[in-house]
Every structure is written in C-alpha cells, then in structure tokens.
Design an enzyme around this catalytic site. Structure first.
Site, PDB file in Angstrom:
ATOM      1  N   GLY A 233       0.842  -1.196   0.000  1.00 16.06           N
ATOM      2  CA  GLY A 233       0.000   0.000   0.000  1.00 16.06           C
ATOM      3  C   GLY A 233       0.871   1.238   0.000  1.00 16.06           C
ATOM      4  N   SER A 234       0.351   2.307   0.543  1.00 12.53           N
ATOM      5  CA  SER A 234       1.072   3.579   0.468  1.00 12.53           C
ATOM      6  C   SER A 234       2.198   3.644   1.495  1.00 12.53           C
ATOM      7  CB  SER A 234       0.093   4.724   0.715  1.00 12.53           C
ATOM      8  OG  SER A 234      -0.414   4.632   2.023  1.00 12.53           O
ATOM      9  N   THR A 235       3.155   4.519   1.234  1.00 16.67           N
ATOM     10  CA  THR A 235       4.270   4.711   2.165  1.00 16.67           C
ATOM     11  C   THR A 235       3.753   5.237   3.498  1.00 16.67           C
ATOM     12  OG1 THR A 235       5.809   5.063   0.349  1.00 16.67           O
ATOM     13  CG2 THR A 235       6.468   5.929   2.491  1.00 16.67           C
ATOM     14  N   ALA A 236       2.759   6.121   3.467  1.00 20.97           N
ATOM     15  CA  ALA A 236       2.234   6.694   4.715  1.00 20.97           C
ATOM     16  C   ALA A 236       1.677   5.593   5.619  1.00 20.97           C
ATOM     17  CB  ALA A 236       1.142   7.715   4.391  1.00 20.97           C
ATOM     18  N   GLY A 238       2.382   2.386   5.387  1.00 20.02           N
ATOM     19  CA  GLY A 238       3.500   1.487   5.706  1.00 20.02           C
ATOM     20  C   GLY A 238       4.258   1.950   6.939  1.00 20.02           C
ATOM     21  N   GLU A 255       5.760  -3.416   0.850  1.00 13.89           N
ATOM     22  CA  GLU A 255       5.810  -3.029  -0.571  1.00 13.89           C
ATOM     23  C   GLU A 255       5.028  -1.729  -0.680  1.00 13.89           C
ATOM     24  OE1 GLU A 255       7.494  -4.427  -2.871  1.00 13.89           O
ATOM     25  OE2 GLU A 255       7.762  -6.528  -2.349  1.00 13.89           O
ATOM     26  N   CYS A 301       1.755   0.066  -8.797  1.00 15.39           N
ATOM     27  CA  CYS A 301       2.882   0.516  -7.962  1.00 15.39           C
ATOM     28  C   CYS A 301       4.122   0.675  -8.803  1.00 15.39           C
ATOM     29  CB  CYS A 301       3.112  -0.474  -6.839  1.00 15.39           C
ATOM     30  SG  CYS A 301       3.221  -2.183  -7.382  1.00 15.39           S
TER      31      CYS A 301
HETATM   32  P1  NAD Z   1      -3.360   2.527   1.492  1.00 11.89           P
HETATM   33  O1  NAD Z   1      -2.040   2.575   2.183  1.00 11.89           O
HETATM   34  O2  NAD Z   1      -4.303   3.643   1.685  1.00 11.89           O
HETATM   35  O3  NAD Z   1      -4.159   1.216   1.937  1.00 11.89           O
HETATM   36  C1  NAD Z   1      -3.605  -0.072   1.812  1.00 11.89           C
HETATM   37  C2  NAD Z   1      -4.279  -1.010   2.818  1.00 11.89           C
HETATM   38  O4  NAD Z   1      -3.934  -0.616   4.148  1.00 11.89           O
HETATM   39  C3  NAD Z   1      -5.806  -0.996   2.765  1.00 11.89           C
HETATM   40  O5  NAD Z   1      -6.260  -2.322   2.934  1.00 11.89           O
HETATM   41  C4  NAD Z   1      -6.187  -0.134   3.958  1.00 11.89           C
HETATM   42  O6  NAD Z   1      -7.463  -0.424   4.476  1.00 11.89           O
HETATM   43  C5  NAD Z   1      -5.105  -0.518   4.958  1.00 11.89           C
HETATM   44  N1  NAD Z   1      -4.834   0.470   5.998  1.00 11.89           N
HETATM   45  C6  NAD Z   1      -4.972   1.807   5.952  1.00 11.89           C
HETATM   46  N2  NAD Z   1      -4.550   2.364   7.104  1.00 11.89           N
HETATM   47  C7  NAD Z   1      -4.117   1.347   7.884  1.00 11.89           C
HETATM   48  C8  NAD Z   1      -3.527   1.259   9.180  1.00 11.89           C
HETATM   49  N3  NAD Z   1      -3.299   2.348   9.903  1.00 11.89           N
HETATM   50  N4  NAD Z   1      -3.187   0.037   9.657  1.00 11.89           N
HETATM   51  C9  NAD Z   1      -3.378  -1.075   8.936  1.00 11.89           C
HETATM   52  N5  NAD Z   1      -3.929  -1.068   7.702  1.00 11.89           N
HETATM   53  C10 NAD Z   1      -4.294   0.130   7.184  1.00 11.89           C
HETATM   54  O7  NAD Z   1      -3.010   2.283  -0.059  1.00 11.89           O
HETATM   55  P2  NAD Z   1      -4.037   2.212  -1.289  1.00 11.89           P
HETATM   56  O8  NAD Z   1      -4.551   3.588  -1.529  1.00 11.89           O
HETATM   57  O9  NAD Z   1      -4.988   1.095  -1.108  1.00 11.89           O
HETATM   58  O10 NAD Z   1      -3.048   1.785  -2.484  1.00 11.89           O
HETATM   59  C11 NAD Z   1      -2.322   2.704  -3.248  1.00 11.89           C
HETATM   60  C12 NAD Z   1      -0.876   2.800  -2.806  1.00 11.89           C
HETATM   61  O11 NAD Z   1      -0.307   1.497  -2.697  1.00 11.89           O
HETATM   62  C13 NAD Z   1       0.019   3.535  -3.781  1.00 11.89           C
HETATM   63  O12 NAD Z   1       0.919   4.390  -3.089  1.00 11.89           O
HETATM   64  C14 NAD Z   1       0.826   2.451  -4.460  1.00 11.89           C
HETATM   65  O13 NAD Z   1       2.056   2.842  -4.995  1.00 11.89           O
HETATM   66  C15 NAD Z   1       0.963   1.448  -3.379  1.00 11.89           C
HETATM   67  N6  NAD Z   1       1.162   0.116  -3.913  1.00 11.89           N
HETATM   68  C16 NAD Z   1       2.386  -0.469  -3.785  1.00 11.89           C
HETATM   69  C17 NAD Z   1       2.619  -1.723  -4.333  1.00 11.89           C
HETATM   70  C18 NAD Z   1       3.962  -2.403  -4.219  1.00 11.89           C
HETATM   71  O14 NAD Z   1       4.081  -3.576  -4.558  1.00 11.89           O
HETATM   72  N7  NAD Z   1       4.978  -1.728  -3.740  1.00 11.89           N
HETATM   73  C19 NAD Z   1       1.595  -2.372  -5.016  1.00 11.89           C
HETATM   74  C20 NAD Z   1       0.342  -1.741  -5.131  1.00 11.89           C
HETATM   75  C21 NAD Z   1       0.141  -0.496  -4.573  1.00 11.89           C
END
Ligand code: NAD
Length: 493
Positions: A233-236, A238, A255, A301
């Site tokens: 998911g997002s860096t924030a 993560g 990731e 991503c």
């Molecule tokens: P996001 O970080 O908003 O959410 C990802 C997941 O985390 C969701 O299931 C969400 O419900 C959960 N989440 C949110 N806050 C949380 C917390 N505090 N604790 C635990 N879980 C929490 O990301 P998104 O908007 O769904 O996806 C887009 C981002 O993901 C982009 O920045 C993209 O580059 C990145 N991404 C990276 C990869 C990779 O392989 N590196 C692959 C796909 C997407």
C-alpha cells in the site's frame, strides 16, 4: 469440498451471490459497492468488526500447526489444485474484478490479473527451497533451513486486489503459515471472490478474509496473534504499520509506493521519420513504454511514472507516444474493445486531476488528454501525456497513480541519472536502448529495487521484487520470496 469435486462457480451471478451480503442502509453490516465506470450498484460488501478479526485470528492459529505438519509436497499439491480452481472460475472472477475495480477485461487488466493469480500460485508451489549447507570444512557443519512463522496478516491495496493477495498468500501458505487477509475496503468483493474459489480446495481455517475497514486494519500490526505482516500500500500507511509492529517485534514485508523513472537512451528511437520502417519500429518501442506507464490505467505501484528523454530524440518520442496513446480505447470494463478504464475511486481521480492541473498551470505542454468530462458517469480521466515539464513539477516528483505521464527532457546522461535517483523512492525503473550492454551499464547506476531493460513493470513470479528507500523493504517472488515468509533456522555443529 475436495479438490476433485471442486468445480468452481460457473457464472458471474453465482460468484457474486456467494460473496455479496444483504444491503444495510445504516452501513453497519454492509457497504454498497459501485462500478467505478458507471456508478451502478453491483452488490454489497460485508463490514466486519474487531470481534470478527479476533475470531479469524483464533481460527488461523488453531489451523496452523496441522497445516505446517503436512508434508511440503502436500501443501504444494493443494496450491496447484487451488490454481486450477482459479483457472476454472477465471471468467466470472475477471468480470467481478472488472466491475468492482473498474479495469477492463482486456489489455493488461482483469483477465491478465486472474491469469497472474494462477501463475504466481503455481510458481509458489513449484519453487525449490532446499536446506543449505553453509560450512562443511571438516570441523564445522552449519546448515540453514526455513520453518513456518505462524499466522501471516496480509494487508492489500485496491489496484491489483486479487494478484497482490496471491503474492502475499501463496508463498505464505506454501511455507506452512496460515493467512488472515485484510483487503482494501474499495475492493473487498474481488478478494472475497478469489478466496471463495481458493477455499474450495484449501482446508478450513488456513485462509480467511477479514472484510474490515482501516479500524480493523489498524489492529493487525499490534495483534499478538499475528506473527508476520505482508503489507502492500502507500508509504504513509506502511510507516504506521512499521510503528505498530515494533511493539511485538513482528516481521514485516513492506511493498510501498513508488515513482518509477524510465530513462530513454538516444539509440532507442530512429530519427529518420520519413522512413515508414523507422516509424513502425519507433511505435513498437513507444507501445512498450506506453504500457509500462498505463498498465491498469496507471494505477500500478511499479508503473513508469516519469519518462526522461534526450534532446536529440525528444520530438520523435513525443510524436510516437501520442500516436500510440490515440489507439488505446478507454471505457466500461466489460466492453471487450476497451483496454483502459476509469480510476477506481473519486479520491484517486482528484489526485490525478490536481497534479495535471498543476502541470498545465506551470506552462507544460499537453500532448493529449488533460480534459476530463466532469459531468460524465464514472471516474474516467483521459489518457494524458505532458511534455516540456519542469523536473520539479509535482506531476514529476509526486506519485500520480493514474493515466498521466510527464515526459522530461534531458541533455546529458548524468543529468538524467541525477533526476531519476534524486527522489526518496525506489521500486522499479527502466532503461530503454537498442544496445542491451549499454542499457545494463546505465541500469547499474539507477537506484531502484528493479531496473528493467526495454520494459517496465514486467514482474515475473521467479524473480525477486521489492523496493528500496521509502518504497519499502523485503522481497517477494522466487526463492527469496519464500524465505521472507519463513523463519531462518541455523544448526551449527
Ligand atoms: P493505502 O495505504 O491507503 O491502503 C492499503 C491497505 O492498508 C488498505 O487495505 C487499507 O485499508 C489498509 N490500511 C490503511 N490504514 C491502515 C492502518 N493504519 N493500519 C493497517 N492497515 C491500514 O493504499 P491504497 O490507496 O490502497 O493503495 C495505493 C498505494 O499502494 C500507492 O501508493 C501504491 O504505490 C501502493 N502500492 C504499492 C505496491 C507495491 O508492490 N509496492 C503495489 C500496489 C500499490
């Protein structure tokens, strides 16, 4: 149900009925799911609670010892059968994915994603991981083998919901762990449908989905019943997960977001555009660059998010990319001709729209797009190419995660490498050249987890993939991916 009797849902309607729940106008137990292309309600996703999470984790813990005690060959066999079940249900899975995520059936989209689920599951089941003899010199005999970790908590995004779930679950299961998956609230039905199909084959409790929101997700990093987190998911987010995981010293694979650079070298395109063969060859390279950037309508991503092009071929590359972009139909996912779709959600539409507006306001040149129809149904943002853009413009320095590519001019290779490397992210990247040896030399100087040559985002289940800098840590895929979902165990003596 045993593998042999698993026939899989045969229609989209059957699959949807298996995972959609009754409507709840209060939103307490169910959330409306709308097609991002049309706004039409397609079903209702369950909204689960912290109690459900506790139950799922307890079930996963109960099931784990017996799963780990099975011979590796048995787990592999079940994973291969699970891949067969996905293959049998491929069309309904692709249709549901298309309707919830928005991605078209064709192009590198829904059918491609369901195919990748099969490929990654099969590779996780067939990759060989033998114990290693580290030292054997007559005095010391040291070996390294890998044991199950326990329960893996997998948290995923909305862009490739099925494929990324498989990237997390298949190696984890192979290595004797059980898995609790928390999908994005934007693409819950897709993940439920995939797991519904996989669970026609897998034993009970081994793989569960917790369809919760961020509140539920937030508990996973600190939960003592989870031993490892696979997060994409997002860096924030993560960073928050890493903070939460610290309290229990949980193992982590992160990731995260990227802003992948592509560097075109001067020999990648011909300059004699009066020669139709040169134009055709140029357009072939441009099409590969286009799909590196616009795969899944840019919501990827490791997509190419900023393209560096030398002065000498700048105009030729811009012309060729614009021609290719004009040939790629965008529209409703279930219509077979479309290869580009809508953004998955309003928030992502607004991010892309805002970044493109900033680029246009700065005086950058629009080659195509940048003119969304705000009144049309769905979150469609037109395919957008932006030239003559300042390297410091936010469309270059921030992750757009949508169908808008900035094309940045450079004079020297050192300048291009400096620009490519200066951001604090490093997931993928690419070098484009007609000479592989030269391209590999340049690739050595690019700071990213992966540098592709004459391709971008070309992930392969046999080849490790992972980010550096703020794009995360840990590796997925191949033998390295198996090691990252296991505990290293050394015996020395
Ligand atoms: P996001 O970080 O908003 O959410 C990802 C997941 O985390 C969701 O299931 C969400 O419900 C959960 N989440 C949110 N806050 C949380 C917390 N505090 N604790 C635990 N879980 C929490 O990301 P998104 O908007 O769904 O996806 C887009 C981002 O993901 C982009 O920045 C993209 O580059 C990145 N991404 C990276 C990869 C990779 O392989 N590196 C692959 C796909 C997407």
């Amino acid at each position: 149900m045993t593998a042999d009797s698993a026939t899989g849902p045969t229609t989209y309607e059957d699959l949807l009925a298996a995972v959609s729940v009754p409507a709840d106008p209060t939103g307490t137990t169910a959330r409306e799911v709308r097609d991002p292309a049309t706004g039409e309600v397609i079903g209702h996703a369950p909204v689960q609670t912290v109690d459900d999470l506790e139950r799922d984790i307890a079930a996963a813990r109960t099931a784990q010892p017996a799963w780990a005690a099975r011979p590796d060959s048995e787990r592999c066999d079940l994973l291969l059968k699970a891949a067969d079940a996905v293959e049998a249900a491929a069309e309904p899975l692709a249709a549901l994915l298309s309707r919830e995520q928005g991605k078209p059936l064709n192009g590198p989209n829904a059918r491609f994603e369901v195919g990748a689920c099969q490929a990654w599951t099969r590779t996780a089941a067939t990759t060989v991981l033998e114990p290693e003899v580290l030292v054997d010199d007559g005095e010391t005999y040291a070996t390294l083998s890998y044991k199950p970790i326990g329960v893996v908590g997998a948290i995923g995004p909305w862009n490739w919901p099925m494929m990324i779930s498989v990237w997390q679950l298949a190696p984890s299961l192979r290595m004797g762990n059980t898995v609790v998956l928390k999908p994005s609230a934007n693409t819950t039905l897709s993940v439920l449908a995939l797991v519904h199909v996989l669970n026609q084959v897998l034993p009970e409790g081994v793989l569960t989905v917790i369809a919760g929101d961020r509140q539920v997700g937030r508990l996973i990093p600190t939960h003592p019943g989870i031993d490892k987190i696979m997060f994409t998911g997002s860096t924030a987010t993560g960073k928050k997960i890493a903070e939460g995981a610290a309290s229990t010293v949980k193992r982590l694979t992160l990731e995260l977001g990227g802003n992948d650079a592509g560097i075109v070298l001067e020999d990648a395109f011909g300059t004699d555009t009066s020669d139709p063969e040169v134009v055709a060859a140029n357009d072939k390279v441009a099409a590969d660059i286009f799909w590196g950037a616009f795969i899944n309508t840019g919501q990827t991503c490791a997509a190419l998010k900023r393209l560096y092009v030398p002065d000498a071929i700048y105009d030729v590359v811009c012309e060729s990319l614009t021609r290719v972009a004009g040939q790629m139909p965008m529209g409703v996912g279930l219509e077979e001709q479309n290869v580009l779709g809508p953004l998955q959600n309003r928030n992502q539409f607004d991010i892309v729209d805002d970044l493109v507006k900033k680029a246009v306001d700065s005086g950058a040149r629009v080659l195509c797009g940048a003119d969304p129809d705000y009144d049309a149904p769905g979150f469609f943002y037109p395919t957008t190419l932006i030239a003559d853009i300042d390297p410091d413009n936010p469309l270059v320095t921030e992750e757009q995660f949508g169908p808008a590519l900035p094309i940045i001019r450079y004079s020297t290779l050192d300048e291009a490498l400096h620009e490519a490397n200066r951001l604090n992210v490093g997931l993928g990247s690419s070098v484009w050249s007609s000479d592989r040896a030269t391209a590999r030399e340049v690739a050595e100087r690019v700071e990213a987890g992966t540098v592709w040559i004459n391709a971008h985002g070309a992930v392969d289940p046999r080849v490790p993939f992972g980010g550096i800098k703020a794009s995360g840590y840990g590796l997925e895929f191949g033998v390295e991916g198996l090691k990252h979902v296991a505990l290293p165990h050394v015996i020395n003596g």
